[in-house]
Design a protein around this motif. Structure first.
Motif, PDB file in Angstrom:
ATOM      1  N   ASN A  30       0.861  -1.174   0.000  1.00 39.04           N
ATOM      2  CA  ASN A  30       0.000   0.000   0.000  1.00 39.04           C
ATOM      3  C   ASN A  30       0.902   1.231   0.000  1.00 39.04           C
ATOM      4  O   ASN A  30       1.533   1.552   1.006  1.00 39.04           O
ATOM      5  N   PRO A  31       0.995   1.938  -1.146  1.00 39.67           N
ATOM      6  CA  PRO A  31       1.926   3.069  -1.213  1.00 39.67           C
ATOM      7  C   PRO A  31       1.475   4.270  -0.404  1.00 39.67           C
ATOM      8  O   PRO A  31       2.250   5.167  -0.144  1.00 39.67           O
ATOM      9  N   GLY A  32       0.227   4.316   0.000  1.00 38.34           N
ATOM     10  CA  GLY A  32      -0.262   5.473   0.734  1.00 38.34           C
ATOM     11  C   GLY A  32      -0.586   6.603  -0.225  1.00 38.34           C
ATOM     12  O   GLY A  32      -0.683   6.417  -1.442  1.00 38.34           O
ATOM     13  N   PRO A  33      -0.752   7.791   0.300  1.00 44.09           N
ATOM     14  CA  PRO A  33      -1.092   8.916  -0.587  1.00 44.09           C
ATOM     15  C   PRO A  33       0.078   9.268  -1.510  1.00 44.09           C
ATOM     16  O   PRO A  33       1.234   9.219  -1.106  1.00 44.09           O
ATOM     17  N   VAL A  34      -0.244   9.587  -2.727  1.00 45.82           N
ATOM     18  CA  VAL A  34       0.767   9.938  -3.712  1.00 45.82           C
ATOM     19  C   VAL A  34       0.944  11.446  -3.693  1.00 45.82           C
ATOM     20  O   VAL A  34      -0.024  12.199  -3.777  1.00 45.82           O
ATOM     21  N   TYR A  35       2.193  11.898  -3.563  1.00 44.55           N
ATOM     22  CA  TYR A  35       2.488  13.325  -3.536  1.00 44.55           C
ATOM     23  C   TYR A  35       2.664  13.833  -4.957  1.00 44.55           C
ATOM     24  O   TYR A  35       3.438  13.283  -5.727  1.00 44.55           O
ATOM     25  N   ALA A  36       1.935  14.852  -5.291  1.00 41.92           N
ATOM     26  CA  ALA A  36       2.071  15.493  -6.599  1.00 41.92           C
ATOM     27  C   ALA A  36       2.593  16.910  -6.359  1.00 41.92           C
ATOM     28  O   ALA A  36       1.939  17.714  -5.694  1.00 41.92           O
ATOM     29  N   ALA A  37       3.753  17.188  -6.886  1.00 41.55           N
ATOM     30  CA  ALA A  37       4.344  18.514  -6.718  1.00 41.55           C
ATOM     31  C   ALA A  37       3.541  19.536  -7.514  1.00 41.55           C
ATOM     32  O   ALA A  37       3.047  19.235  -8.600  1.00 41.55           O
ATOM     33  N   PRO A  38       3.377  20.710  -6.980  1.00 41.41           N
ATOM     34  CA  PRO A  38       2.639  21.729  -7.738  1.00 41.41           C
ATOM     35  C   PRO A  38       3.406  22.136  -8.987  1.00 41.41           C
ATOM     36  O   PRO A  38       4.632  22.045  -9.041  1.00 41.41           O
ATOM     37  N   ALA A  39       2.671  22.559  -9.985  1.00 42.93           N
ATOM     38  CA  ALA A  39       3.297  22.994 -11.230  1.00 42.93           C
ATOM     39  C   ALA A  39       4.133  24.245 -10.963  1.00 42.93           C
ATOM     40  O   ALA A  39       3.758  25.084 -10.140  1.00 42.93           O
ATOM     41  N   PRO A  40       5.282  24.358 -11.616  1.00 49.56           N
ATOM     42  CA  PRO A  40       6.098  25.553 -11.384  1.00 49.56           C
ATOM     43  C   PRO A  40       5.378  26.808 -11.876  1.00 49.56           C
ATOM     44  O   PRO A  40       4.678  26.788 -12.889  1.00 49.56           O
ATOM     45  N   ALA A  41       5.543  27.857 -11.140  1.00 47.92           N
ATOM     46  CA  ALA A  41       4.895  29.124 -11.494  1.00 47.92           C
ATOM     47  C   ALA A  41       5.609  29.745 -12.694  1.00 47.92           C
ATOM     48  O   ALA A  41       6.823  29.614 -12.840  1.00 47.92           O
ATOM     49  N   PRO A  42       4.862  30.394 -13.570  1.00 47.49           N
ATOM     50  CA  PRO A  42       5.517  31.059 -14.706  1.00 47.49           C
ATOM     51  C   PRO A  42       6.410  32.197 -14.206  1.00 47.49           C
ATOM     52  O   PRO A  42       6.111  32.857 -13.231  1.00 47.49           O
ATOM     53  N   VAL A  43       7.505  32.375 -14.903  1.00 50.19           N
ATOM     54  CA  VAL A  43       8.477  33.394 -14.509  1.00 50.19           C
ATOM     55  C   VAL A  43       8.586  34.408 -15.633  1.00 50.19           C
ATOM     56  O   VAL A  43       8.712  34.052 -16.795  1.00 50.19           O
ATOM     57  N   TYR A  44       8.527  35.668 -15.263  1.00 44.56           N
ATOM     58  CA  TYR A  44       8.721  36.723 -16.244  1.00 44.56           C
ATOM     59  C   TYR A  44      10.114  37.294 -16.068  1.00 44.56           C
ATOM     60  O   TYR A  44      10.522  37.645 -14.963  1.00 44.56           O
ATOM     61  N   VAL A  45      10.839  37.370 -17.164  1.00 43.38           N
ATOM     62  CA  VAL A  45      12.175  37.958 -17.148  1.00 43.38           C
ATOM     63  C   VAL A  45      12.111  39.233 -17.977  1.00 43.38           C
ATOM     64  O   VAL A  45      11.758  39.204 -19.157  1.00 43.38           O
ATOM     65  N   ALA A  46      12.441  40.326 -17.351  1.00 40.37           N
ATOM     66  CA  ALA A  46      12.381  41.619 -18.035  1.00 40.37           C
ATOM     67  C   ALA A  46      13.504  41.716 -19.064  1.00 40.37           C
ATOM     68  O   ALA A  46      14.588  41.169 -18.873  1.00 40.37           O
ATOM     69  N   PRO A  47      13.232  42.387 -20.186  1.00 34.70           N
ATOM     70  CA  PRO A  47      14.290  42.571 -21.197  1.00 34.70           C
ATOM     71  C   PRO A  47      15.477  43.315 -20.609  1.00 34.70           C
ATOM     72  O   PRO A  47      15.339  44.235 -19.825  1.00 34.70           O
ATOM     73  N   SER A  48      16.675  42.883 -21.013  1.00 36.51           N
ATOM     74  CA  SER A  48      17.879  43.525 -20.492  1.00 36.51           C
ATOM     75  C   SER A  48      18.326  44.710 -21.347  1.00 36.51           C
ATOM     76  O   SER A  48      19.214  45.450 -20.945  1.00 36.51           O
ATOM     77  N   TYR A  49      17.757  44.848 -22.538  1.00 32.74           N
ATOM     78  CA  TYR A  49      18.062  45.997 -23.386  1.00 32.74           C
ATOM     79  C   TYR A  49      16.838  46.279 -24.250  1.00 32.74           C
ATOM     80  O   TYR A  49      15.924  45.472 -24.333  1.00 32.74           O
ATOM     81  N   ALA A  50      16.819  47.431 -24.891  1.00 29.56           N
ATOM     82  CA  ALA A  50      15.652  47.881 -25.647  1.00 29.56           C
ATOM     83  C   ALA A  50      15.418  47.003 -26.878  1.00 29.56           C
ATOM     84  O   ALA A  50      16.329  46.369 -27.403  1.00 29.56           O
ATOM     85  N   SER A  51      14.188  46.992 -27.332  1.00 31.68           N
ATOM     86  CA  SER A  51      13.811  46.229 -28.521  1.00 31.68           C
ATOM     87  C   SER A  51      14.572  46.747 -29.736  1.00 31.68           C
ATOM     88  O   SER A  51      14.724  47.951 -29.930  1.00 31.68           O
ATOM     89  N   PRO A  52      15.056  45.822 -30.584  1.00 31.34           N
ATOM     90  CA  PRO A  52      15.795  46.244 -31.769  1.00 31.34           C
ATOM     91  C   PRO A  52      14.930  46.952 -32.800  1.00 31.34           C
ATOM     92  O   PRO A  52      15.450  47.615 -33.696  1.00 31.34           O
ATOM     93  N   GLY A  53      13.627  46.824 -32.714  1.00 30.36           N
ATOM     94  CA  GLY A  53      12.751  47.496 -33.668  1.00 30.36           C
ATOM     95  C   GLY A  53      11.346  46.941 -33.610  1.00 30.36           C
ATOM     96  O   GLY A  53      10.980  46.171 -32.719  1.00 30.36           O
TER      97      GLY A  53
END
Length: 80
Positions: A30-53
């Motif tokens: 009897n394995p008991g309750p199965v642990y399911a890890a929560p889905a990773p949260a989305p991460v926003y990374v800000a641009p490090s320099y301005a848009s080329p165009g």
């Protein structure tokens, strides 16, 4: 004499031991309750320099990380 030697060596060569395997009993685990890890949260990374165009979008490259991508020109700074 040779017949006796041949018979003795035949008995010795053909003798053996038979071992029956032990009876197996079924085990229920009897394995008991199965642990399911929560889905990773989305991460926003800000641009490090301005848009080329116009038309460039800030997206994640699986190999190089975040960068600017254009649907016709590809990755800014030559990423492939």
């Amino acid at each position: 004499m040779y017949a006796l030697l041949l018979a003795g060596s035949s008995l010795w060569g053909l003798s053996g031991c038979v071992v029956a395997p032990l009876p197996q009993r079924q085990v229920v685990v009897n394995p008991g309750p199965v642990y399911a890890a929560p889905a990773p949260a989305p991460v926003y990374v800000a641009p490090s320099y301005a848009s080329p165009g116009v038309g460039w979008v800030w997206v994640a490259n699986p190999r190089h990380g975040w960068g600017w991508h254009h649907h016709q020109h590809g990755w800014h700074r030559g990423w492939r």
